[in-house]
Design an enzyme around this catalytic site. Structure first.
Site, PDB file in Angstrom:
ATOM      1  N   TYR A   1      -9.621   5.320   7.064  1.00 33.22           N
ATOM      2  CA  TYR A   1      -9.752   5.549   8.431  1.00 33.22           C
ATOM      3  C   TYR A   1     -10.905   6.628   8.362  1.00 33.22           C
ATOM      4  O   TYR A   1     -10.537   8.108   7.719  1.00 33.22           O
ATOM      5  CB  TYR A   1      -8.457   6.050   8.789  1.00 33.22           C
ATOM      6  CG  TYR A   1      -7.526   5.024   9.351  1.00 33.22           C
ATOM      7  CD1 TYR A   1      -7.420   4.592  10.538  1.00 33.22           C
ATOM      8  CD2 TYR A   1      -6.709   4.539   8.201  1.00 33.22           C
ATOM      9  CE1 TYR A   1      -6.472   3.793  11.025  1.00 33.22           C
ATOM     10  CE2 TYR A   1      -5.838   3.364   8.528  1.00 33.22           C
ATOM     11  CZ  TYR A   1      -5.719   3.329  10.021  1.00 33.22           C
ATOM     12  OH  TYR A   1      -4.570   2.057  10.356  1.00 33.22           O
TER      13      TYR A   1
ATOM     14  N   PRO B   1      -5.438  -0.714  18.226  1.00 27.57           N
ATOM     15  CA  PRO B   1      -5.021  -0.922  17.156  1.00 27.57           C
ATOM     16  C   PRO B   1      -5.198   0.092  15.910  1.00 27.57           C
ATOM     17  O   PRO B   1      -4.851  -0.072  14.716  1.00 27.57           O
ATOM     18  CB  PRO B   1      -6.060  -1.981  16.677  1.00 27.57           C
ATOM     19  CG  PRO B   1      -7.180  -1.832  17.427  1.00 27.57           C
ATOM     20  CD  PRO B   1      -6.680  -1.285  18.922  1.00 27.57           C
TER      21      PRO B   1
ATOM     22  N   HIS C   1       0.725  -1.373   0.009  1.00 23.86           N
ATOM     23  CA  HIS C   1       0.152   0.055   0.190  1.00 23.86           C
ATOM     24  C   HIS C   1       0.898   1.347  -0.062  1.00 23.86           C
ATOM     25  O   HIS C   1       1.746   1.335   0.645  1.00 23.86           O
ATOM     26  CB  HIS C   1      -0.894   0.071   1.488  1.00 23.86           C
ATOM     27  CG  HIS C   1      -2.022  -0.906   1.086  1.00 23.86           C
ATOM     28  ND1 HIS C   1      -3.336  -0.819   2.068  1.00 23.86           N
ATOM     29  CD2 HIS C   1      -2.419  -1.998   0.035  1.00 23.86           C
ATOM     30  CE1 HIS C   1      -4.172  -1.768   1.607  1.00 23.86           C
ATOM     31  NE2 HIS C   1      -3.535  -2.361   0.610  1.00 23.86           N
TER      32      HIS C   1
ATOM     33  N   TYR D   1       3.493   6.172  10.926  1.00 23.75           N
ATOM     34  CA  TYR D   1       2.635   5.041  10.350  1.00 23.75           C
ATOM     35  C   TYR D   1       3.483   4.047   9.746  1.00 23.75           C
ATOM     36  O   TYR D   1       3.443   3.043   9.888  1.00 23.75           O
ATOM     37  CB  TYR D   1       1.537   5.627   9.371  1.00 23.75           C
ATOM     38  CG  TYR D   1       0.364   4.503   9.092  1.00 23.75           C
ATOM     39  CD1 TYR D   1      -0.684   4.647   9.910  1.00 23.75           C
ATOM     40  CD2 TYR D   1       0.427   3.534   8.367  1.00 23.75           C
ATOM     41  CE1 TYR D   1      -1.705   3.643   9.769  1.00 23.75           C
ATOM     42  CE2 TYR D   1      -0.546   2.657   8.046  1.00 23.75           C
ATOM     43  CZ  TYR D   1      -1.573   2.615   8.739  1.00 23.75           C
ATOM     44  OH  TYR D   1      -2.679   1.884   8.493  1.00 23.75           O
TER      45      TYR D   1
ATOM     46  N   LYS E   1       0.141  -0.702  15.160  1.00 22.63           N
ATOM     47  CA  LYS E   1       1.563  -0.899  15.713  1.00 22.63           C
ATOM     48  C   LYS E   1       1.827  -1.919  16.674  1.00 22.63           C
ATOM     49  O   LYS E   1       3.073  -2.240  16.940  1.00 22.63           O
ATOM     50  CB  LYS E   1       1.899   0.435  16.692  1.00 22.63           C
ATOM     51  CG  LYS E   1       2.040   1.643  15.923  1.00 22.63           C
ATOM     52  CD  LYS E   1       3.166   1.812  15.017  1.00 22.63           C
ATOM     53  CE  LYS E   1       3.019   2.777  13.774  1.00 22.63           C
ATOM     54  NZ  LYS E   1       3.660   2.280  12.650  1.00 22.63           N
TER      55      LYS E   1
END
Length: 392
Positions: A201, A293, A72, A385, A297
């Site tokens: 998200y 979550p 991604h 991220y 991580k």
């Protein structure tokens, strides 16, 4: 039974450490309380930082990952019925993330370990770690109804937050920092191709939602729900309707629906145990820290712990130097706290607080707008991220 490194826990952290030590010629034994079948079915995270992918490649465990993993280039933020894409390579100098289920990583590492690695004992439940501050620690465990002893030079606890390893730290010589969140996640697995190419998200009026995937034909989705949620109150149609509402945008996009094969509710918390070492006992992964979550991580922190610890143990084996082992807790905790902070920030920014007010709502939207419109703010999120450096 005698070995150099006794590893408690046959999840990804323990198995990866065993693989790294085996390749460096350091003998070890892995004790896993569950059966192989159970270990290979546990559903966990699926987003891998670049450093996690690199670690699996370096130890020869990335054959299926490279063939089946979904690379991604970023994520999508949704709020106010708008979509905003974050381009990770452009923001981080080329870094990406990969979707590959933790379940599959465990299968890959178990197969390698059983084929040519050190002993991996299933159904071996550790019940005590003794003498961790001596030169000869040992692990007592039960297998097939019989108590046995594993004598070690070093013990590594990869057995989770409720495992026996953390309990071996003396009272007064450690501290646990904890935070409970006032909401949970309802997660589903669905036999339907993902409705997106990258993770979404979303912050809707009804709360947070996440669209992820396990493969090109299996979707993984989550909904923010109250902590006291009864899963029986969420039939499939209600789940899909609520997901569609929270992902809704003013544009041409539709959430694809399909058969739901798994459904669960998980509470959310943050926890950090300090230090991560006592004598010759080391903690790694969930045994030392838990994160919500939202920031993806948990697995990645476990792998970063293992990368530091493996280097220290290999250096000791090769040169006799304890320098890196002596800094293990310091180096790991520096990254753990940054990941904990990032996970906390992401969680607070995207979830609707049960006791929130219009002011909270506007502050959260202001944070999201800042990330969507500021390259520097977006780059900070992308750097965290995709994974911060180990600091070695």
């Amino acid at each position: 039974m005698r070995t150099t490194v006794g590893i408690i826990g046959g999840g990804p952290a323990g198995l990866l450490l065993a693989r790294m030590l085996h390749l460096a010629g350091v003998d070890c034994v892995v004790l896993e309380s569950r059966t192989r079948e159970y270990a290979e079915r546990r559903q966990r995270a699926g987003m891998l930082e670049q450093g996690t992918v690199d670690a699996l490649r370096e130890c020869g465990a990335a054959g299926r990952l490279d063939a089946e993993g979904l690379i991604h280039q970023g994520i999508e933020l949704r709020f106010d019925r708008e979509r905003h894409h974050l381009d990770f390579p452009a923001l981080t100098g080329g870094r990406t993330v990969t979707i590959y289920a933790q379940t599959e990583i465990v299968k890959d590492l178990i197969a390698l370990q059983l084929a040519d690695g050190s002993p991996l004992l299933f159904g071996a439940e550790a019940i005590a770690v003794e003498n961790p501050d001596s030169a000869a620690p040992l692990v007592r465990f039960v297998r097939e109804g019989r108590e046995e002893t594993l004598e070690c030079d070093y013990v590594v606890g990869c057995d989770g937050s409720h495992g026996i390893a953390r309990q071996a730290f003396p009272a007064g010589k450690s501290r646990t920092f904890e935070h409970d969140y006032p909401y949970s996640w309802l997660g589903i697995l669905a036999e339907v191709p993902p409705s997106c190419e990258e993770l979404i998200y979303a912050r809707g009026d009804g709360g947070f939602a996440l669209h992820s995937m396990r493969s090109p034909s299996v979707s993984r989705l989550y909904l923010q729900v109250p902590n006291d949620t009864d899963i029986q109150d969420w039939p499939d149609e209600r789940v899909w309707d609520e997901l569609a509402a929270r992902f809704a945008i003013d544009g041409d996009w539709r959430l694809e629906r399909g058969p739901i094969t798994s459904k669960s509710v998980s509470s959310m918390r943050s926890s950090v145990h300090e230090p991560m070492r006592h004598g010759r006992l080391f903690l790694a992964g969930d045994a030392a820290h838990i994160v919500p979550p939202t920031g993806a991580k948990g697995l990645n922190l476990a792998v970063s712990d293992i990368r530091v610890l493996a280097r220290g143990l290999v250096a000791l084996h090769g040169t006799g130097s304890t320098e890196l082992l002596d800094r293990y807790s310091e180096l790991s905790l520096a990254r753990v706290w940054q990941a904990t902070r990032f996970s906390y920030d992401m969680t607070r920014m995207l979830h609707v607080r049960p006791d929130g007010d219009p002011f909270d709502h506007q502050v959260q939207l202001a944070r999201l707008r800042r990330i969507a419109t500021s390259p520097s703010a977006a780059a900070e999120l992308a750097a965290n991220y995709t994974g911060l450096p180990l600091g070695l």
